[in-house]
Write a protein that holds these residues in place. Sequence first.
Motif, mmCIF file in Angstrom:
data_model
loop_
_atom_site.group_PDB
_atom_site.id
_atom_site.type_symbol
_atom_site.label_atom_id
_atom_site.label_comp_id
_atom_site.label_asym_id
_atom_site.label_seq_id
_atom_site.Cartn_x
_atom_site.Cartn_y
_atom_site.Cartn_z
ATOM 1 N N LYS A 130 0.379 2.632 81.733
ATOM 2 C CA LYS A 130 0.176 1.526 82.667
ATOM 3 C C LYS A 130 1.202 1.593 83.786
ATOM 4 O O LYS A 130 0.913 1.324 84.947
ATOM 5 C CB LYS A 130 0.281 0.195 81.918
ATOM 6 C CG LYS A 130 0.027 -1.021 82.792
ATOM 7 C CD LYS A 130 0.156 -2.306 81.994
ATOM 8 C CE LYS A 130 -0.076 -3.529 82.892
ATOM 9 N NZ LYS A 130 0.069 -4.798 82.127
ATOM 10 N N GLN A 131 2.409 1.941 83.426
ATOM 11 C CA GLN A 131 3.468 2.195 84.403
ATOM 12 C C GLN A 131 4.022 3.591 84.162
ATOM 13 O O GLN A 131 3.982 4.102 83.041
ATOM 14 C CB GLN A 131 4.577 1.148 84.292
ATOM 15 C CG GLN A 131 4.122 -0.258 84.653
ATOM 16 C CD GLN A 131 5.251 -1.268 84.560
ATOM 17 O OE1 GLN A 131 6.182 -1.103 83.775
ATOM 18 N NE2 GLN A 131 5.171 -2.318 85.358
ATOM 19 N N TRP A 200 6.502 0.068 76.372
ATOM 20 C CA TRP A 200 5.701 0.595 77.479
ATOM 21 C C TRP A 200 4.384 1.196 76.970
ATOM 22 O O TRP A 200 3.338 1.032 77.605
ATOM 23 C CB TRP A 200 6.496 1.667 78.239
ATOM 24 C CG TRP A 200 6.709 2.937 77.455
ATOM 25 C CD1 TRP A 200 7.680 3.190 76.531
ATOM 26 C CD2 TRP A 200 5.879 4.103 77.497
ATOM 27 N NE1 TRP A 200 7.520 4.436 75.991
ATOM 28 C CE2 TRP A 200 6.439 5.028 76.566
ATOM 29 C CE3 TRP A 200 4.745 4.476 78.211
ATOM 30 C CZ2 TRP A 200 5.880 6.292 76.349
ATOM 31 C CZ3 TRP A 200 4.192 5.740 78.000
ATOM 32 C CH2 TRP A 200 4.757 6.622 77.081
ATOM 33 N N GLN A 203 2.001 -1.662 75.739
ATOM 34 C CA GLN A 203 1.369 -2.326 76.884
ATOM 35 C C GLN A 203 0.252 -1.462 77.472
ATOM 36 O O GLN A 203 -0.791 -1.973 77.883
ATOM 37 C CB GLN A 203 2.418 -2.635 77.948
ATOM 38 C CG GLN A 203 3.415 -3.703 77.543
ATOM 39 C CD GLN A 203 4.496 -3.911 78.587
ATOM 40 O OE1 GLN A 203 4.679 -3.096 79.501
ATOM 41 N NE2 GLN A 203 5.233 -5.005 78.475
ATOM 42 N N SER A 204 0.488 -0.165 77.503
ATOM 43 C CA SER A 204 -0.522 0.753 78.036
ATOM 44 C C SER A 204 -1.769 0.758 77.167
ATOM 45 O O SER A 204 -2.901 0.724 77.670
ATOM 46 C CB SER A 204 0.058 2.168 78.144
ATOM 47 O OG SER A 204 1.100 2.215 79.087
ATOM 48 N N GLN A 207 -3.692 -2.429 77.621
ATOM 49 C CA GLN A 207 -4.441 -2.418 78.877
ATOM 50 C C GLN A 207 -5.661 -1.503 78.779
ATOM 51 O O GLN A 207 -6.736 -1.824 79.293
ATOM 52 C CB GLN A 207 -3.532 -1.957 80.019
ATOM 53 C CG GLN A 207 -4.155 -2.060 81.405
ATOM 54 C CD GLN A 207 -4.354 -3.498 81.838
ATOM 55 O OE1 GLN A 207 -3.596 -4.385 81.438
ATOM 56 N NE2 GLN A 207 -5.382 -3.744 82.645
ATOM 57 N N LEU A 208 -5.505 -0.373 78.102
ATOM 58 C CA LEU A 208 -6.621 0.555 77.916
ATOM 59 C C LEU A 208 -7.741 -0.115 77.116
ATOM 60 O O LEU A 208 -8.930 0.015 77.461
ATOM 61 C CB LEU A 208 -6.137 1.812 77.191
ATOM 62 C CG LEU A 208 -7.212 2.844 76.811
ATOM 63 C CD1 LEU A 208 -7.936 3.358 78.054
ATOM 64 C CD2 LEU A 208 -6.585 4.008 76.034
ATOM 65 N N GLU A 211 -9.489 -2.692 79.413
ATOM 66 C CA GLU A 211 -10.327 -2.057 80.426
ATOM 67 C C GLU A 211 -11.564 -1.421 79.796
ATOM 68 O O GLU A 211 -12.646 -1.412 80.404
ATOM 69 C CB GLU A 211 -9.520 -0.987 81.174
ATOM 70 C CG GLU A 211 -8.343 -1.515 81.977
ATOM 71 C CD GLU A 211 -8.780 -2.260 83.227
ATOM 72 O OE1 GLU A 211 -9.947 -2.113 83.640
ATOM 73 O OE2 GLU A 211 -7.951 -3.001 83.795
ATOM 74 N N ARG A 239 -5.713 7.249 83.054
ATOM 75 C CA ARG A 239 -4.836 6.272 83.710
ATOM 76 C C ARG A 239 -3.944 5.517 82.739
ATOM 77 O O ARG A 239 -2.781 5.261 83.033
ATOM 78 C CB ARG A 239 -5.696 5.281 84.499
ATOM 79 C CG ARG A 239 -4.907 4.273 85.295
ATOM 80 C CD ARG A 239 -5.801 3.405 86.150
ATOM 81 N NE ARG A 239 -5.035 2.431 86.916
ATOM 82 C CZ ARG A 239 -5.589 1.505 87.694
ATOM 83 N NH1 ARG A 239 -6.908 1.441 87.814
ATOM 84 N NH2 ARG A 239 -4.831 0.646 88.359
ATOM 85 N N TYR A 240 -4.475 5.156 81.569
ATOM 86 C CA TYR A 240 -3.742 4.240 80.692
ATOM 87 C C TYR A 240 -3.271 4.834 79.374
ATOM 88 O O TYR A 240 -2.399 4.249 78.713
ATOM 89 C CB TYR A 240 -4.599 3.006 80.390
ATOM 90 C CG TYR A 240 -4.876 2.146 81.601
ATOM 91 C CD1 TYR A 240 -3.852 1.466 82.243
ATOM 92 C CD2 TYR A 240 -6.167 2.023 82.104
ATOM 93 C CE1 TYR A 240 -4.098 0.680 83.350
ATOM 94 C CE2 TYR A 240 -6.434 1.234 83.219
ATOM 95 C CZ TYR A 240 -5.393 0.565 83.841
ATOM 96 O OH TYR A 240 -5.640 -0.198 84.940
#
Length: 269
Positions: A130-131, A200, A203-204, A207-208, A211, A239-240
Amino acid sequence: MNNASHYDFTKCFFELNGCTIKEKNPKHMTIKLTKEMDEALMNRPFYWHYMKKMNREGEPLSLSFKDISLGDAEEGIFLHAGTPKLQQIYQVALEKGYTTRLYEKVDSPSQNLALHPWLCINVKLTFRGKQSKDLLLSLGLNLINGALIHEAMNKFLDVPLTSSISDYTFPMTPLIRLESGYNRLLQHIEDYLSELDTQWADQSLSQLHYERKLLESFFQSKDVDPEQYEKELEQLHIRYQPRIQLSVANGGLIYLTNETSQKMLTNYH
């Protein structure tokens, strides 16, 4: 890096690569290139191919450089951050500097002095998800006793190093083989990563998951080609999906006296 640093770096680069340097003043220099440097920097492949084919030595060119503060008063290439030739020199330096072998400079020791081999690598850890962020590690491993240090290059900066071994010193034969030492460093990096906060990555993944649910809802409500769905899903994972990439920037063997080796361990933690 300021303009003076660019000038000093360029001068040092050509000196280390055996070129002859003539300075008109502290801000202007003319370099007689070696054959190797001409081939690397002057973009004359056909000339050197012809020379080799004709079994001739060839004539390397010369280059003139000047600090940007001189203006147009002197002929030469301006040395500043945007100079294309300077960027080319940096690239050659990186390629030539991927591995190195250096020795601590010792002035007139009273007796034969042994130098301890240190295997040093500089690595970049790239965290993607995510970041994204990068983390640089500089590690050194003593190939005699297995001692390991972080921030190795910062510590080596304070040591006078040279590419040739000083008189009355000799390099010790490593007790730890290079391959084994390199694997130890990689294992240490894995252990180091295992102790880092994984928030981190959590969180990724969260988010995945979010989405992916949105994507599934969208495609279930639309008459869309399944192949397009797979492409969109693949992009979400790119991306994630949390991942860590490791790349070795450079490394080498650095031989240090026992006294200096002990200092390397001071305040390690």
